[in-house]
Write a protein that holds these residues in place. Structure first.
Motif, PDB file in Angstrom:
ATOM      1  N   ILE A  38     -16.694  32.310  17.998  1.00 45.44           N
ATOM      2  CA  ILE A  38     -17.827  32.234  18.921  1.00 45.44           C
ATOM      3  C   ILE A  38     -18.739  33.415  18.636  1.00 45.44           C
ATOM      4  O   ILE A  38     -18.284  34.569  18.602  1.00 45.44           O
ATOM      5  N   SER A  39     -20.011  33.147  18.404  1.00 45.05           N
ATOM      6  CA  SER A  39     -20.978  34.214  18.114  1.00 45.05           C
ATOM      7  C   SER A  39     -21.936  34.376  19.288  1.00 45.05           C
ATOM      8  O   SER A  39     -22.469  33.391  19.809  1.00 45.05           O
ATOM      9  N   VAL A  40     -22.166  35.615  19.683  1.00 47.89           N
ATOM     10  CA  VAL A  40     -23.038  35.930  20.812  1.00 47.89           C
ATOM     11  C   VAL A  40     -24.004  37.026  20.387  1.00 47.89           C
ATOM     12  O   VAL A  40     -23.598  38.018  19.777  1.00 47.89           O
ATOM     13  N   GLN A  41     -25.281  36.839  20.723  1.00 49.57           N
ATOM     14  CA  GLN A  41     -26.272  37.872  20.429  1.00 49.57           C
ATOM     15  C   GLN A  41     -26.357  38.856  21.590  1.00 49.57           C
ATOM     16  O   GLN A  41     -26.478  38.458  22.752  1.00 49.57           O
ATOM     17  N   LEU A  42     -26.300  40.150  21.263  1.00 50.38           N
ATOM     18  CA  LEU A  42     -26.463  41.190  22.266  1.00 50.38           C
ATOM     19  C   LEU A  42     -27.879  41.742  22.224  1.00 50.38           C
ATOM     20  O   LEU A  42     -28.439  41.939  21.143  1.00 50.38           O
ATOM     21  N   PRO A  43     -28.464  42.019  23.384  1.00 53.95           N
ATOM     22  CA  PRO A  43     -29.773  42.684  23.390  1.00 53.95           C
ATOM     23  C   PRO A  43     -29.620  44.125  22.934  1.00 53.95           C
ATOM     24  O   PRO A  43     -28.581  44.754  23.197  1.00 53.95           O
ATOM     25  N   CYS A  44     -30.598  44.631  22.252  1.00 51.36           N
ATOM     26  CA  CYS A  44     -30.553  46.028  21.812  1.00 51.36           C
ATOM     27  C   CYS A  44     -31.037  46.910  22.963  1.00 51.36           C
ATOM     28  O   CYS A  44     -32.128  47.495  22.919  1.00 51.36           O
ATOM     29  N   GLU A  45     -30.212  46.973  23.996  1.00 54.17           N
ATOM     30  CA  GLU A  45     -30.528  47.721  25.206  1.00 54.17           C
ATOM     31  C   GLU A  45     -29.263  48.379  25.740  1.00 54.17           C
ATOM     32  O   GLU A  45     -28.207  47.749  25.800  1.00 54.17           O
ATOM     33  N   PHE A  46     -29.395  49.618  26.120  1.00 55.09           N
ATOM     34  CA  PHE A  46     -28.280  50.313  26.749  1.00 55.09           C
ATOM     35  C   PHE A  46     -27.888  49.596  28.047  1.00 55.09           C
ATOM     36  O   PHE A  46     -28.738  49.069  28.756  1.00 55.09           O
ATOM     37  N   ASP A  47     -26.623  49.574  28.339  1.00 53.05           N
ATOM     38  CA  ASP A  47     -26.041  48.968  29.542  1.00 53.05           C
ATOM     39  C   ASP A  47     -26.155  47.446  29.569  1.00 53.05           C
ATOM     40  O   ASP A  47     -25.161  46.754  29.783  1.00 53.05           O
ATOM     41  N   VAL A  48     -27.342  46.906  29.356  1.00 52.52           N
ATOM     42  CA  VAL A  48     -27.511  45.453  29.373  1.00 52.52           C
ATOM     43  C   VAL A  48     -26.640  44.819  28.301  1.00 52.52           C
ATOM     44  O   VAL A  48     -26.015  43.775  28.521  1.00 52.52           O
ATOM     45  N   SER A  49     -26.575  45.442  27.135  1.00 51.60           N
ATOM     46  CA  SER A  49     -25.747  44.917  26.046  1.00 51.60           C
ATOM     47  C   SER A  49     -24.282  44.836  26.453  1.00 51.60           C
ATOM     48  O   SER A  49     -23.591  43.851  26.139  1.00 51.60           O
ATOM     49  N   LEU A  50     -23.803  45.822  27.176  1.00 51.57           N
ATOM     50  CA  LEU A  50     -22.408  45.817  27.604  1.00 51.57           C
ATOM     51  C   LEU A  50     -22.146  44.759  28.669  1.00 51.57           C
ATOM     52  O   LEU A  50     -21.067  44.160  28.699  1.00 51.57           O
TER      53      LEU A  50
END
Length: 215
Positions: A38-50
């Motif tokens: 399963i592939s998920v894209q993370l935003p390049c943002e502190f906290d939001v990515s986590l």
């Protein structure tokens, strides 16, 4: 069914693509060694990515979590050894935040080691003709933030037996804007991820070989 969670980042800075995502999305919803990827894209943002990462772990309950990010200027697949409890952003993230000298986790330990078989991964990639090395710094930007945050949250997810972070070089399209800078084809990165998944699934104890540096 056994599951593996892969993550890559959205583009950041002046880039319009991010090879970490371009590589992992090629494997989304595929099977390897009897395991669902399963592939998920993370935003390049502190906290939001986590927050996005933890939601994906809660939803999919993976056995292995492999996060990837772009490290422009590096020449190979760099398997990260350690994450540190610091945010020190050289540039703002995609949400405009630029934390400086703040912890990823209040009261968290200084660092965490990857639980991937990092040296076995590097050896297997080299055996396949894919440039690879152990890295001893994941930086202090969102990549390290995600790596540290991932390892910090794993006490709540005991089904995850191995997790860690790998940096990838620029893609050739990106490197064209930076003459003399190393790059790697997306297809090569994707093959490298397949190799790393296979080795992680098959390995219970890492190789005892040198992966250190002298400077």
């Amino acid at each position: 069914m056994r599951k593996i969670l892969l993550t890559g980042f959205a583009p950041f800075g002046a880039e319009t693509t991010n090879p970490s995502w371009d590589a992992v999305v090629m494997l989304d919803d595929s099977m390897l060694e009897g395991t669902h990827i399963i592939s998920v894209q993370l935003p390049c943002e502190f906290d939001v990515s986590l927050a996005v990462l933890e939601k994906a772990i809660e939803q999919h309950r993976p056995e292995i979590v492999l996060c990837l990010g772009q490290a422009g200027g590096r020449a190979d697949m760099t398997v990260e050894r350690v994450a540190i409890n610091i945010n020190d952003a050289r540039i703002p993230d995609n949400g405009g935040r630029q934390p400086i000298d703040t912890p990823v986790a209040e009261q968290g330990p200084v660092g965490y080691f990857s639980t991937l078989p990092i040296k076995a991964l590097v050896q297997a990639l080299r055996d396949k003709g894919i440039p690879a090395s152990v890295s001893h710094t994941a930086g202090t930007y969102v990549c390290n933030h995600v790596f540290y945050g991932l390892m910090h949250m794993l006490s709540r997810y005991p089904q995850v037996r191995a997790a860690g972070f790998v940096h990838v070089p620029y893609s050739p399209d990106q490197a064209a804007a930076y003459p003399g800078t190393a790059s790697m084809a997306i297809s090569t990165m994707t093959e490298a991820i397949r190799v790393m998944i296979t080795i992680t699934l098959r390995t219970t104890q890492d190789l005892r070989i040198s992966g250190g540096i002298t400077h």
